[in-house]
Write an enzyme that holds these catalytic residues in place. Sequence first.
Site, PDB file in Angstrom:
ATOM      1  N   ASN A  58      -6.227  -4.228 -53.191  1.00  0.00           N
ATOM      2  CA  ASN A  58      -7.650  -4.521 -53.386  1.00  0.00           C
ATOM      3  C   ASN A  58      -8.286  -4.795 -52.016  1.00  0.00           C
ATOM      4  O   ASN A  58      -8.043  -5.828 -51.404  1.00  0.00           O
ATOM      5  CB  ASN A  58      -7.788  -5.744 -54.307  1.00  0.00           C
ATOM      6  N   CYS A  79     -16.485  -7.700 -54.657  1.00  0.00           N
ATOM      7  CA  CYS A  79     -15.915  -6.388 -54.997  1.00  0.00           C
ATOM      8  C   CYS A  79     -16.970  -5.399 -55.472  1.00  0.00           C
ATOM      9  O   CYS A  79     -16.715  -4.203 -55.539  1.00  0.00           O
ATOM     10  CB  CYS A  79     -14.827  -6.551 -56.040  1.00  0.00           C
ATOM     11  N   HIS A 130     -13.577   0.352 -58.924  1.00  0.00           N
ATOM     12  CA  HIS A 130     -13.050  -0.638 -57.987  1.00  0.00           C
ATOM     13  C   HIS A 130     -11.558  -0.811 -58.263  1.00  0.00           C
ATOM     14  O   HIS A 130     -11.134  -0.830 -59.424  1.00  0.00           O
ATOM     15  CB  HIS A 130     -13.789  -1.963 -58.187  1.00  0.00           C
TER      16      HIS A 130
END
Length: 332
Positions: free
Chosen positions: A286, A115, A256
């Site tokens: 995500n 990520c 993020h």
Amino acid sequence: MTKKINAAITGVGMYVPDKVLDNKYFESIVDTNDEWIMTRTGIKERRILEQGATSDLAAGAIKNLLETTGTDPEEIDLIIVATVTPDMFFPATACLVQNKVGAKNAWGFDLSAACSGFLFALDTGSKFIEAGTHKKVIVVGADKMSSIVDYTDRNTCILFGDAGSAVLLEPNEDLNFGLQNSILKVDGSGSEALHMKAGGSAMPSSHETIDNKYHYIYQDGKAVFKVAVKGMADVSVEILEKNNLTGDDIAWLVPHQANLRIIDATAKRMGLPKERVTINIDKYGNTTAATIPLCLTEYYRDGKIKKGDKLVLAAFGGGFTWGARYLVWSMD
Ligand code: UT7
């Protein structure tokens, strides 16, 4: 004497697949409900790529960037693909993307930092610009997370989506604008909490690894949450301090998008109101390496991120990897 330059983002692009999976769909396949997903994560829906691979998401994003900036693909010097879902072990997804977009003069490579992949790749790309050896570098975050998600595991399947998003980096002479500095970190002792067990050299694919579902994401959500919420907030405050800034100076926190609660906690620690935080986790979930450039692209195109805006980008992910980047937006 050569003039000092930095790198600036001079173009953005994105690609999200058409197919939408909403929370209702997940109610039909696992024991979950819209209320739990919304309150625990902030996700309403995510996009899924039905045909194709990560290179298609990355190439889609780059084509969108090239079209909107009027850039000839042959002008591109370097393509860095941040991903944890490469099309295959080798060749690198960057090679496949280079071919798909017709960037005949570019070289490229993949970068794996989960990520935090986009932040790590942005840092890497900026060094080639600062060295004066490269004029146009594309940094793309792309992940086909649906290819490694176990759709029978309610702990993880509701979280992830597929997307690609890219930025163009070019030399910039007014050092008050562009990429300023960053803080990047890893802690490999966190690998137990978030990983994909099999398929690599530690545990090559076998009938047994398939039977045991070792080719899917494993995440100890609660353990990751605890370190993510502290890690992302700490590093975001650290980047402010490094630049003698406070939350009041920052136009946008671009975090993020893993969990709205982690994002809220980071903004609170920085002293930023919700109105100055980019959020699209509700629409895409995500998307791993793609979340931050997706936010940049959407908020810039909506006229919300403007020239001169001071931005903090922040991420936390598998590895563990995490970091923050300070930049001043340079595009009109
Ligand atoms: O992007 C890379 C880094 N990753 C992250 O930053 C993710 C960090 N972690 C998280 O965002 C959160 O931990 C999750 C969203 C993954 C989970 O939220 P949580 O509040 O930490 O839930 P939990 O794992 O503590 O689970 C609480 C309960 C459990 O039930 P019991 O044991 O209390 O009966 C889970 O089984 O919620 C249950 N649960 C669900 N219930 C309904 C877990 N997933 C679901 C679900 N629907 N989809």
